[in-house]
Design a protein around this motif. Structure first.
Motif, PDB file in Angstrom:
ATOM      1  N   GLY A  85    -104.616  12.673   2.667  1.00 31.39           N
ATOM      2  CA  GLY A  85    -104.736  11.217   2.711  1.00 31.39           C
ATOM      3  C   GLY A  85    -103.615  10.560   1.917  1.00 31.39           C
ATOM      4  O   GLY A  85    -102.856  11.232   1.213  1.00 31.39           O
ATOM      5  N   PRO A  86    -103.522   9.234   1.995  1.00 34.50           N
ATOM      6  CA  PRO A  86    -102.435   8.508   1.333  1.00 34.50           C
ATOM      7  C   PRO A  86    -102.358   8.756  -0.175  1.00 34.50           C
ATOM      8  O   PRO A  86    -101.263   8.938  -0.713  1.00 34.50           O
ATOM      9  N   ALA A  87    -103.484   8.757  -0.850  1.00 36.63           N
ATOM     10  CA  ALA A  87    -103.470   8.961  -2.308  1.00 36.63           C
ATOM     11  C   ALA A  87    -102.969  10.357  -2.651  1.00 36.63           C
ATOM     12  O   ALA A  87    -102.161  10.536  -3.571  1.00 36.63           O
ATOM     13  N   ARG A  88    -103.438  11.341  -1.929  1.00 32.60           N
ATOM     14  CA  ARG A  88    -102.984  12.719  -2.185  1.00 32.60           C
ATOM     15  C   ARG A  88    -101.516  12.897  -1.844  1.00 32.60           C
ATOM     16  O   ARG A  88    -100.813  13.663  -2.506  1.00 32.60           O
ATOM     17  N   LYS A  89    -101.055  12.228  -0.824  1.00 36.00           N
ATOM     18  CA  LYS A  89     -99.626  12.316  -0.472  1.00 36.00           C
ATOM     19  C   LYS A  89     -98.765  11.806  -1.617  1.00 36.00           C
ATOM     20  O   LYS A  89     -97.733  12.384  -1.923  1.00 36.00           O
ATOM     21  N   ARG A  90     -99.200  10.740  -2.245  1.00 30.81           N
ATOM     22  CA  ARG A  90     -98.462  10.221  -3.397  1.00 30.81           C
ATOM     23  C   ARG A  90     -98.480  11.232  -4.543  1.00 30.81           C
ATOM     24  O   ARG A  90     -97.459  11.460  -5.187  1.00 30.81           O
ATOM     25  N   VAL A  91     -99.624  11.835  -4.774  1.00 35.14           N
ATOM     26  CA  VAL A  91     -99.728  12.851  -5.829  1.00 35.14           C
ATOM     27  C   VAL A  91     -98.826  14.030  -5.500  1.00 35.14           C
ATOM     28  O   VAL A  91     -98.078  14.513  -6.359  1.00 35.14           O
ATOM     29  N   PHE A  92     -98.867  14.501  -4.260  1.00 33.72           N
ATOM     30  CA  PHE A  92     -98.004  15.612  -3.849  1.00 33.72           C
ATOM     31  C   PHE A  92     -96.531  15.261  -4.035  1.00 33.72           C
ATOM     32  O   PHE A  92     -95.739  16.076  -4.502  1.00 33.72           O
ATOM     33  N   ALA A  93     -96.157  14.046  -3.643  1.00 31.45           N
ATOM     34  CA  ALA A  93     -94.758  13.623  -3.760  1.00 31.45           C
ATOM     35  C   ALA A  93     -94.326  13.605  -5.224  1.00 31.45           C
ATOM     36  O   ALA A  93     -93.241  14.080  -5.565  1.00 31.45           O
ATOM     37  N   VAL A  94     -95.184  13.071  -6.098  1.00 32.11           N
ATOM     38  CA  VAL A  94     -94.838  13.004  -7.521  1.00 32.11           C
ATOM     39  C   VAL A  94     -94.792  14.399  -8.123  1.00 32.11           C
ATOM     40  O   VAL A  94     -93.847  14.748  -8.843  1.00 32.11           O
ATOM     41  N   VAL A  95     -95.798  15.217  -7.835  1.00 32.43           N
ATOM     42  CA  VAL A  95     -95.847  16.566  -8.421  1.00 32.43           C
ATOM     43  C   VAL A  95     -94.667  17.404  -7.943  1.00 32.43           C
ATOM     44  O   VAL A  95     -94.017  18.093  -8.743  1.00 32.43           O
ATOM     45  N   SER A  96     -94.354  17.355  -6.660  1.00 36.23           N
ATOM     46  CA  SER A  96     -93.234  18.167  -6.153  1.00 36.23           C
ATOM     47  C   SER A  96     -91.908  17.691  -6.749  1.00 36.23           C
ATOM     48  O   SER A  96     -91.075  18.512  -7.145  1.00 36.23           O
ATOM     49  N   ALA A  97     -91.714  16.377  -6.840  1.00 40.46           N
ATOM     50  CA  ALA A  97     -90.472  15.863  -7.428  1.00 40.46           C
ATOM     51  C   ALA A  97     -90.392  16.227  -8.907  1.00 40.46           C
ATOM     52  O   ALA A  97     -89.331  16.611  -9.402  1.00 40.46           O
ATOM     53  N   LEU A  98     -91.506  16.126  -9.625  1.00 38.27           N
ATOM     54  CA  LEU A  98     -91.518  16.507 -11.045  1.00 38.27           C
ATOM     55  C   LEU A  98     -91.215  17.991 -11.230  1.00 38.27           C
ATOM     56  O   LEU A  98     -90.505  18.366 -12.166  1.00 38.27           O
ATOM     57  N   CYS A  99     -91.750  18.828 -10.350  1.00 36.92           N
ATOM     58  CA  CYS A  99     -91.469  20.269 -10.438  1.00 36.92           C
ATOM     59  C   CYS A  99     -89.975  20.544 -10.273  1.00 36.92           C
ATOM     60  O   CYS A  99     -89.405  21.365 -11.004  1.00 36.92           O
ATOM     61  N   ILE A 100     -89.350  19.864  -9.336  1.00 42.14           N
ATOM     62  CA  ILE A 100     -87.909  20.038  -9.130  1.00 42.14           C
ATOM     63  C   ILE A 100     -87.147  19.589 -10.367  1.00 42.14           C
ATOM     64  O   ILE A 100     -86.253  20.290 -10.857  1.00 42.14           O
ATOM     65  N   VAL A 101     -87.505  18.420 -10.902  1.00 42.59           N
ATOM     66  CA  VAL A 101     -86.817  17.896 -12.086  1.00 42.59           C
ATOM     67  C   VAL A 101     -86.994  18.831 -13.271  1.00 42.59           C
ATOM     68  O   VAL A 101     -86.028  19.191 -13.953  1.00 42.59           O
ATOM     69  N   VAL A 102     -88.234  19.244 -13.531  1.00 44.09           N
ATOM     70  CA  VAL A 102     -88.507  20.113 -14.685  1.00 44.09           C
ATOM     71  C   VAL A 102     -87.776  21.444 -14.548  1.00 44.09           C
ATOM     72  O   VAL A 102     -87.164  21.934 -15.502  1.00 44.09           O
ATOM     73  N   ALA A 103     -87.808  22.036 -13.354  1.00 43.06           N
ATOM     74  CA  ALA A 103     -87.143  23.326 -13.147  1.00 43.06           C
ATOM     75  C   ALA A 103     -85.634  23.210 -13.358  1.00 43.06           C
ATOM     76  O   ALA A 103     -85.027  24.054 -14.036  1.00 43.06           O
ATOM     77  N   LEU A 104     -85.026  22.170 -12.808  1.00 40.14           N
ATOM     78  CA  LEU A 104     -83.580  22.019 -12.956  1.00 40.14           C
ATOM     79  C   LEU A 104     -83.181  21.665 -14.384  1.00 40.14           C
ATOM     80  O   LEU A 104     -82.162  22.151 -14.879  1.00 40.14           O
ATOM     81  N   VAL A 105     -83.974  20.832 -15.052  1.00 41.53           N
ATOM     82  CA  VAL A 105     -83.681  20.505 -16.448  1.00 41.53           C
ATOM     83  C   VAL A 105     -83.841  21.746 -17.325  1.00 41.53           C
ATOM     84  O   VAL A 105     -83.014  22.012 -18.204  1.00 41.53           O
ATOM     85  N   ALA A 106     -84.885  22.536 -17.081  1.00 37.94           N
ATOM     86  CA  ALA A 106     -85.103  23.751 -17.865  1.00 37.94           C
ATOM     87  C   ALA A 106     -83.978  24.761 -17.661  1.00 37.94           C
ATOM     88  O   ALA A 106     -83.595  25.478 -18.594  1.00 37.94           O
ATOM     89  N   ALA A 107     -83.429  24.800 -16.452  1.00 38.84           N
ATOM     90  CA  ALA A 107     -82.355  25.749 -16.154  1.00 38.84           C
ATOM     91  C   ALA A 107     -80.978  25.256 -16.595  1.00 38.84           C
ATOM     92  O   ALA A 107     -80.033  26.045 -16.656  1.00 38.84           O
ATOM     93  N   MET A 108     -80.858  23.982 -16.908  1.00 32.47           N
ATOM     94  CA  MET A 108     -79.540  23.406 -17.188  1.00 32.47           C
ATOM     95  C   MET A 108     -78.803  24.071 -18.357  1.00 32.47           C
ATOM     96  O   MET A 108     -77.606  24.355 -18.218  1.00 32.47           O
ATOM     97  N   PRO A 109     -79.437  24.348 -19.510  1.00 35.89           N
ATOM     98  CA  PRO A 109     -78.670  24.990 -20.592  1.00 35.89           C
ATOM     99  C   PRO A 109     -78.088  26.348 -20.192  1.00 35.89           C
ATOM    100  O   PRO A 109     -76.921  26.632 -20.480  1.00 35.89           O
TER     101      PRO A 109
END
Length: 171
Positions: A85-109
């Protein structure tokens, strides 16, 4: 701002097209040297063409992913997402984008260390310092961190969903 973004997009497309053209021309040089010039008894060592093509391909893929492709152009596995549903899609979008950001930031050093380490080595044929070749990954990762960080903010604010996602959310 929209015009500046459009001009930047045109410039990025031109850079990507130039890299693709250089790959094609280098490939034609390889073919001509191997099949045409050998018919005339001319042997050329063109190891540089392979190295140039590999380097350009790496740069083309990462540069294009960072600057040319739009969100809707990326490959997605949305089997669960498309049935939510729409609410879950927003949650999925935020969680997936956050996972990408966290993974890339963690790997940056470690990524920075890896790329920096290669300043002491050069490519075998073209003699280009390898950190110049691999720096495109730092650019790619940095741009993706910014893009997906911005996506988190936009989805939380309820903005910047692709037209497909807006249509799906409206259902």
């Amino acid at each position: 701002m929209k015009q500046l973004t459009h001009l930047f997009g045109l410039g990025a497309n031109a850079v990507a097209a130039t890299m693709l053209a250089a790959i094609f021309v280098t490939f034609l040089i390889q073919i001509a040297a191997r099949y045409v010039l050998t018919e005339f008894g001319i042997q050329l060592e063109l190891g540089w063409t392979i190295e140039l093509n590999l380097t350009l391909w790496l740069w083309l893929v990462l540069f294009s992913c960072a600057f040319v492709l739009k969100e809707r152009d990326h490959v997605k596995f949305d089997l669960i997402y498309s049935h939510a549903g729409p609410a879950r899609k927003r949650v999925f979008a935020v969680v997936s984008a956050l996972c990408i950001v966290v993974a890339l930031v963690a790997a940056m050093p470690d990524t920075w260390d890896y790329v920096s380490f290669y300043k002491i080595k050069k490519s075998p044929t073209l003699r280009i310092r390898l950190n110049y070749i691999f720096v495109i990954y730092l650019v790619f990762a940095g741009v993706l961190i910014l893009r997906y960080g911005w996506r988190v903010i936009d989805v939380i604010r309820g903005r910047d969903l692709s037209q497909d996602e807006r249509d799906i959310l409206a259902d």
